[in-house]
Design an enzyme around this catalytic site. Sequence first.
Site, mmCIF file in Angstrom:
data_model
loop_
_atom_site.group_PDB
_atom_site.id
_atom_site.type_symbol
_atom_site.label_atom_id
_atom_site.label_comp_id
_atom_site.label_asym_id
_atom_site.label_seq_id
_atom_site.Cartn_x
_atom_site.Cartn_y
_atom_site.Cartn_z
ATOM 1 N N ARG A 1 6.940 48.717 57.596
ATOM 2 C CA ARG A 1 8.044 49.246 58.408
ATOM 3 C C ARG A 1 8.360 48.187 59.448
ATOM 4 N NH1 ARG A 1 8.830 55.250 60.873
ATOM 5 N NH2 ARG A 1 9.469 55.462 58.711
ATOM 6 N N HIS B 1 16.088 52.845 54.104
ATOM 7 C CA HIS B 1 14.901 53.721 54.123
ATOM 8 C C HIS B 1 14.755 54.346 52.722
ATOM 9 C CE1 HIS B 1 11.631 55.940 55.601
ATOM 10 N NE2 HIS B 1 12.208 56.739 56.474
ATOM 11 N N GLN C 1 12.438 57.490 51.967
ATOM 12 C CA GLN C 1 12.992 58.749 52.466
ATOM 13 C C GLN C 1 13.975 59.339 51.457
ATOM 14 O OE1 GLN C 1 12.358 60.360 55.607
ATOM 15 N NE2 GLN C 1 13.338 61.957 54.400
ATOM 16 N N ASP D 1 20.923 62.587 60.885
ATOM 17 C CA ASP D 1 19.783 61.765 61.301
ATOM 18 C C ASP D 1 19.914 61.519 62.805
ATOM 19 O OD1 ASP D 1 17.592 60.036 61.358
ATOM 20 O OD2 ASP D 1 18.683 58.335 60.500
ATOM 21 N N CYS E 1 15.849 63.842 58.075
ATOM 22 C CA CYS E 1 14.608 63.140 57.714
ATOM 23 C C CYS E 1 13.531 63.301 58.770
ATOM 24 C CB CYS E 1 14.907 61.674 57.464
ATOM 25 S SG CYS E 1 15.650 60.866 58.894
ATOM 26 N N ARG F 1 7.780 63.743 51.069
ATOM 27 C CA ARG F 1 7.469 62.319 51.231
ATOM 28 C C ARG F 1 6.171 61.994 50.505
ATOM 29 N NH1 ARG F 1 9.622 59.574 55.536
ATOM 30 N NH2 ARG F 1 8.753 57.783 54.423
HETATM 31 N N1 NVA Z 1 17.369 56.339 61.412
HETATM 32 C C1 NVA Z 1 16.052 56.716 61.881
HETATM 33 C C2 NVA Z 1 15.203 57.223 60.772
HETATM 34 C C3 NVA Z 1 13.865 57.724 61.209
HETATM 35 C C4 NVA Z 1 13.011 58.122 60.075
HETATM 36 C C5 NVA Z 1 15.396 55.528 62.574
HETATM 37 O O1 NVA Z 1 15.557 54.403 62.121
HETATM 38 O O2 NVA Z 1 14.704 55.751 63.556
HETATM 39 N N1 CP Z 2 11.289 60.347 58.314
HETATM 40 C C1 CP Z 2 10.422 59.397 58.703
HETATM 41 O O1 CP Z 2 10.376 58.277 58.164
HETATM 42 O O2 CP Z 2 9.608 59.799 59.708
HETATM 43 P P1 CP Z 2 8.596 58.870 60.536
HETATM 44 O O3 CP Z 2 9.420 57.947 61.357
HETATM 45 O O4 CP Z 2 7.787 59.843 61.361
HETATM 46 O O5 CP Z 2 7.735 58.130 59.564
#
Ligand code: NVA
Ligand code: CP
Length: 315
Positions: free
Chosen positions: A100, A127, A130, A224, A265, A293
């Site tokens: 990540r 992502h 997801q 989101d 998500c 997930r």
């Molecule tokens: N768009 C959000 C998704 C979190 C799972 C982010 O990047 O924080």
């Molecule tokens: N939806 C998702 O990726 O959640 P986290 O940021 O908690 O991993």
Amino acid sequence: MEHLRSLNDVSPDEIRDIIILAKGIKADPASYDEALAGKTLLMLFEKPSLRTRVSFETGMTRMGGHAIFYSIKDSPLGKKENIHDTAKCAGRYVNLIMARTYRQEDIDGLAAYAGVPVINALTDRHHPCQILSDLLTISEKKGSLKGLKLAYLGDADNNVTHSLLLGCALTGMHIAIGCPAGSSAPAEDVVAQAKAYAQTSGSTITITQDAAEAAEDADVVYTDSWMSYHIPAEEKEARRKLFMPYQVNAELMRHAKPDAVFMNCLPAERGAEQTAEVIDGPQSVVFDQAENRLWAQNAIMLTLLKKSFKSFKKS
Ligand code: NVA
Ligand code: CP
């Protein structure tokens, strides 16, 4: 599929197979408890996480493997070492890497040099884990994917939106995005790629500034966070004003089909991208979505490690 850098790495057939495998694991997890025996997953994190970290680590444990959590802030990466050296070393130790990161280029760099499969566990841009999990959830709730309409509301210059665009176009789902014009609209190159997939699958892509138009007759209403991990905290108030016309509330849900499901998500802020009434209401499937997930990622890991269903299913 050699890596999962974005949904551009998967074909419609591979998406179908991942969903079938995920459903099989979910229905009979005990049959997979040695499927990844002796395998190690490295989990590199540059941003926070609940769902991704815990579901990947649990998934490895449940399939007999091992996961290592490694925070990039504790690493020499970017300070004394470049991504290529990190990738080449890590690939000598482990069987699979998930990461990540802020930059999509870092995922691409890991995949180019690690010599083992690499999974994008979220970048600013994509992502894919997801959305593969979400396609499993939609398929469970609606029975199929092709021909359904998904409405996405809110911040659309966004990793989840980009992966939804690709995932819907690959699977023949129609997608309508309601978002402000300009810098909060989806990236043009991702839209162009999704349009190319849509030509083959027969789906449609609509981008509108009218939230009600986007939600009209939708089977799935998705939103989101307005404050993705990479957005500076000082932008919160300005973004709240910008996105409030796209908040998913009871009034907006009335434009969707009566049996539409609501998805996010997570993490979610009640009173921002959706009201509490919607996310905690009867149409919300967000916790089934979060659970999936685990099952979808187990299927992704098995697929990347080229574990055929027959070779590890017991009995
Ligand atoms: N768009 C959000 C998704 C979190 C799972 C982010 O990047 O924080
Ligand atoms: N939806 C998702 O990726 O959640 P986290 O940021 O908690 O991993």
